[in-house]
Enzyme design. Structure first.
Site, PDB file in Angstrom:
ATOM      1  N   ALA A   8       0.845  -1.287   0.041  1.00  0.00           N
ATOM      2  CA  ALA A   8       0.094   0.016  -0.145  1.00  0.00           C
ATOM      3  C   ALA A   8       0.958   1.225  -0.006  1.00  0.00           C
ATOM      4  O   ALA A   8       0.612   2.387   0.478  1.00  0.00           O
ATOM      5  CB  ALA A   8      -1.062  -0.037   1.089  1.00  0.00           C
ATOM      6  N   GLY A   9       2.026   0.994  -0.802  1.00  0.00           N
ATOM      7  CA  GLY A   9       2.745   2.415  -0.893  1.00  0.00           C
ATOM      8  C   GLY A   9       2.624   3.114  -1.605  1.00  0.00           C
ATOM      9  O   GLY A   9       1.414   2.704  -2.729  1.00  0.00           O
ATOM     10  N   VAL A  11       3.494   3.025  -5.282  1.00  0.00           N
ATOM     11  CA  VAL A  11       3.155   2.182  -6.229  1.00  0.00           C
ATOM     12  C   VAL A  11       1.748   1.530  -6.234  1.00  0.00           C
ATOM     13  O   VAL A  11       1.046   1.345  -7.311  1.00  0.00           O
ATOM     14  CB  VAL A  11       4.394   1.178  -6.594  1.00  0.00           C
ATOM     15  CG1 VAL A  11       3.953   0.569  -7.860  1.00  0.00           C
ATOM     16  CG2 VAL A  11       5.575   2.082  -6.672  1.00  0.00           C
ATOM     17  N   ASP A  32      -0.995  -5.206   3.071  1.00  0.00           N
ATOM     18  CA  ASP A  32       0.450  -4.476   3.489  1.00  0.00           C
ATOM     19  C   ASP A  32       0.587  -4.973   4.897  1.00  0.00           C
ATOM     20  O   ASP A  32      -0.423  -5.170   5.695  1.00  0.00           O
ATOM     21  CB  ASP A  32       0.282  -3.087   3.433  1.00  0.00           C
ATOM     22  CG  ASP A  32       1.792  -2.217   3.366  1.00  0.00           C
ATOM     23  OD1 ASP A  32       1.998  -1.951   2.105  1.00  0.00           O
ATOM     24  OD2 ASP A  32       2.290  -2.179   4.345  1.00  0.00           O
ATOM     25  N   ARG A  85      18.849  -1.501  -9.572  1.00  0.00           N
ATOM     26  CA  ARG A  85      17.841  -2.266  -9.427  1.00  0.00           C
ATOM     27  C   ARG A  85      18.248  -3.737  -8.644  1.00  0.00           C
ATOM     28  O   ARG A  85      17.649  -4.184  -7.827  1.00  0.00           O
ATOM     29  CB  ARG A  85      16.930  -2.649 -10.417  1.00  0.00           C
ATOM     30  CG  ARG A  85      16.239  -1.241 -11.091  1.00  0.00           C
ATOM     31  CD  ARG A  85      15.514  -1.651 -11.892  1.00  0.00           C
ATOM     32  NE  ARG A  85      14.514  -0.565 -12.754  1.00  0.00           N
ATOM     33  CZ  ARG A  85      15.205   0.528 -13.620  1.00  0.00           C
ATOM     34  NH1 ARG A  85      16.321   0.195 -14.067  1.00  0.00           N
ATOM     35  NH2 ARG A  85      14.243   1.558 -13.940  1.00  0.00           N
ATOM     36  N   THR A 116       7.724  -5.265  -8.337  1.00  0.00           N
ATOM     37  CA  THR A 116       8.646  -5.233  -7.649  1.00  0.00           C
ATOM     38  C   THR A 116      10.304  -5.570  -8.322  1.00  0.00           C
ATOM     39  O   THR A 116      10.131  -6.465  -8.989  1.00  0.00           O
ATOM     40  CB  THR A 116       8.795  -6.211  -6.422  1.00  0.00           C
ATOM     41  OG1 THR A 116       7.227  -5.768  -5.417  1.00  0.00           O
ATOM     42  CG2 THR A 116       9.986  -5.854  -5.082  1.00  0.00           C
ATOM     43  N   ASP A 145       9.535   1.318 -19.639  1.00  0.00           N
ATOM     44  CA  ASP A 145      10.710   1.895 -20.462  1.00  0.00           C
ATOM     45  C   ASP A 145      10.339   1.941 -21.947  1.00  0.00           C
ATOM     46  O   ASP A 145      10.554   2.955 -22.526  1.00  0.00           O
ATOM     47  CB  ASP A 145      11.764   0.804 -20.627  1.00  0.00           C
ATOM     48  CG  ASP A 145      12.212   0.527 -19.081  1.00  0.00           C
ATOM     49  OD1 ASP A 145      12.950   1.386 -18.544  1.00  0.00           O
ATOM     50  OD2 ASP A 145      11.858  -0.622 -18.773  1.00  0.00           O
ATOM     51  N   ARG A 148       8.216   5.263 -22.184  1.00  0.00           N
ATOM     52  CA  ARG A 148       9.108   6.299 -21.842  1.00  0.00           C
ATOM     53  C   ARG A 148       9.766   6.661 -23.303  1.00  0.00           C
ATOM     54  O   ARG A 148       9.829   7.810 -23.649  1.00  0.00           O
ATOM     55  CB  ARG A 148      10.145   6.130 -20.831  1.00  0.00           C
ATOM     56  CG  ARG A 148       9.789   6.212 -19.378  1.00  0.00           C
ATOM     57  CD  ARG A 148      10.839   5.718 -18.613  1.00  0.00           C
ATOM     58  NE  ARG A 148      10.248   5.876 -17.277  1.00  0.00           N
ATOM     59  CZ  ARG A 148      10.718   5.139 -16.081  1.00  0.00           C
ATOM     60  NH1 ARG A 148      11.687   4.169 -16.307  1.00  0.00           N
ATOM     61  NH2 ARG A 148      10.351   5.531 -14.646  1.00  0.00           N
ATOM     62  N   HIS A 172      14.997  -4.958 -17.511  1.00  0.00           N
ATOM     63  CA  HIS A 172      14.457  -3.651 -16.813  1.00  0.00           C
ATOM     64  C   HIS A 172      15.472  -3.048 -15.987  1.00  0.00           C
ATOM     65  O   HIS A 172      15.384  -3.108 -14.915  1.00  0.00           O
ATOM     66  CB  HIS A 172      13.234  -3.862 -16.058  1.00  0.00           C
ATOM     67  CG  HIS A 172      12.672  -2.487 -15.653  1.00  0.00           C
ATOM     68  ND1 HIS A 172      12.457  -1.437 -16.611  1.00  0.00           N
ATOM     69  CD2 HIS A 172      12.510  -2.294 -14.309  1.00  0.00           C
ATOM     70  CE1 HIS A 172      12.192  -0.576 -15.265  1.00  0.00           C
ATOM     71  NE2 HIS A 172      11.987  -0.880 -14.173  1.00  0.00           N
TER      72      HIS A 172
END
Length: 323
Positions: A8-9, A11, A32, A85, A116, A145, A148, A172
């Site tokens: 529940a952050g 993202v 969460d 990452r 994640t 990506d 983008r 990624h």
């Protein structure tokens, strides 16, 4: 349709909020470790649903993910400024293993979408932990990506991104790349389109510096994290669109992290109600195929390293989890 979101952050909440805009979800469960946070975010989202189609949104426990059509994984330690990452790997595997066990127990018929990071490595491990059909386990891969890239090309070429068919493929991360040989605008090869552009400098064969654009895509996340601490809005939007596209069985081509050979990696694939319907066979130039193989080796090495850690007693995973 029911979607369960682990994390529940920023993202996870961005995914949930973006989903509301498509008016296709009937139930969203936020799971969460910080239950108060998930309760607060669920309440806020529930109130927002009044602007869209009503959706029952609530904070739940792992058992509440039962009968989910989709399970989205966003839980994990946040990426720190300047950190790659792959540096996140050790800290996030334990979390992913626990979530995978929940999914295997309560939501074995769901399509699992992992966000994640490092997304390719962790998606591979989710597949191994759950033992699900790999077509039902996907990572967001290089979908963001690619988004983008097309946004930057649209900006510079004065063309809608919907008319641009160019991909970022591979890990990624730092070894991702654009296969220029297959990139097109309106059916015209990108190289040829740029060669015919009025904006190119005299004596130049193209109006764009492709390497510079790809580097800008590759480093975008690092720059955003440095400025605001996390990337959340764009990945939330693209994940919600993936779910919308899969649920509607649009069979669109995306670049999710999918199983190719022995690794999960960002690559063009047709997604539909069954998950991955088909891997698109890109005809890569020799040098592009070499870049793809290198990217595979980067992911493969990380998988091998983490497997050694998992097999070791008193490993960093045990110490992080406190077990």
């Amino acid at each position: 349709m029911k979607v369960s979101i682990y994390g529940a952050g920023r993202v996870g909440v961005s995914v949930a909020f973006s989903l509301l805009h498509y008016s296709i979800v009937d139930k969203i469960v936020m799971v969460d470790i910080d239950k108060n946070r998930s309760i607060g975010e669920a309440m806020d989202l529930l109130h927002a649903s009044g602007v869209f189609k009503y959706c029952n949104i609530y904070a739940g426990d792992p058992s509440d993910i039962i009968d989910s059509d989709f399970v989205v994984i966003t839980a994990g330690r946040a990426q720190r400024p300047g950190e790659t990452r792959l540096d996140l790997l050790i800290d996030n595997v334990k979390i992913i293993k626990s979530i995978s066990e929940d999914i295997k127990k309560y939501a074995k018929d769901s399509i699992v979408i992992n966000i994640t990071n490092p997304v390719d490595v962790l998606t591979y491990l989710i597949w191994e932990f759950t033992e699900f059909d790999p077509r039902k386990i996907i990572g967001t891969g290089t979908t963001l990506d690619t988004l983008r890239l097309r946004t930057l090309l649209a900006q510079q070429c004065g063309v809608s991104s919907a008319s641009i068919h160019a991909y970022i493929i591979g890990e990624h991360g730092d070894s991702e790349f654009m296969p220029l040989s297959s990139a097109t605008i309106g059916g015209v090869l990108l190289r040829d389109y740029c060669a015919d552009c009025d904006m190119k400098a005299e004596g130049s064969s193209t109006c764009l510096d492709f390497e510079k654009i790809v580097e800008e895509v590759r480093t975008a996340a690092y720059k955003i994290i440095e400025k605001k601490g996390a990337t959340n809005l764009a990945i939330g939007a693209i994940t919600a669109k993936l779910i919308d596209s899969i649920w509607k069985n649009e069979k669109r081509v995306w670049t999710p992290s999918v199983l190719i050979d022995d690794v999960y990696i960002g690559f063009p694939a047709v997604l539909g109600r069954n998950g991955v319907e088909k891997i698109v066979k890109l005809k890569l130039a020799d040098e592009e195929q070499e870049l793809l193989e290198h990217s595979k080796s980067v992911i493969r090495k990380a998988i091998e390293e983490i497997k050694k850690v998992l097999e070791t007693k008193n490993s960093p995973l045990d110490r992080i989890s406190g077990t």
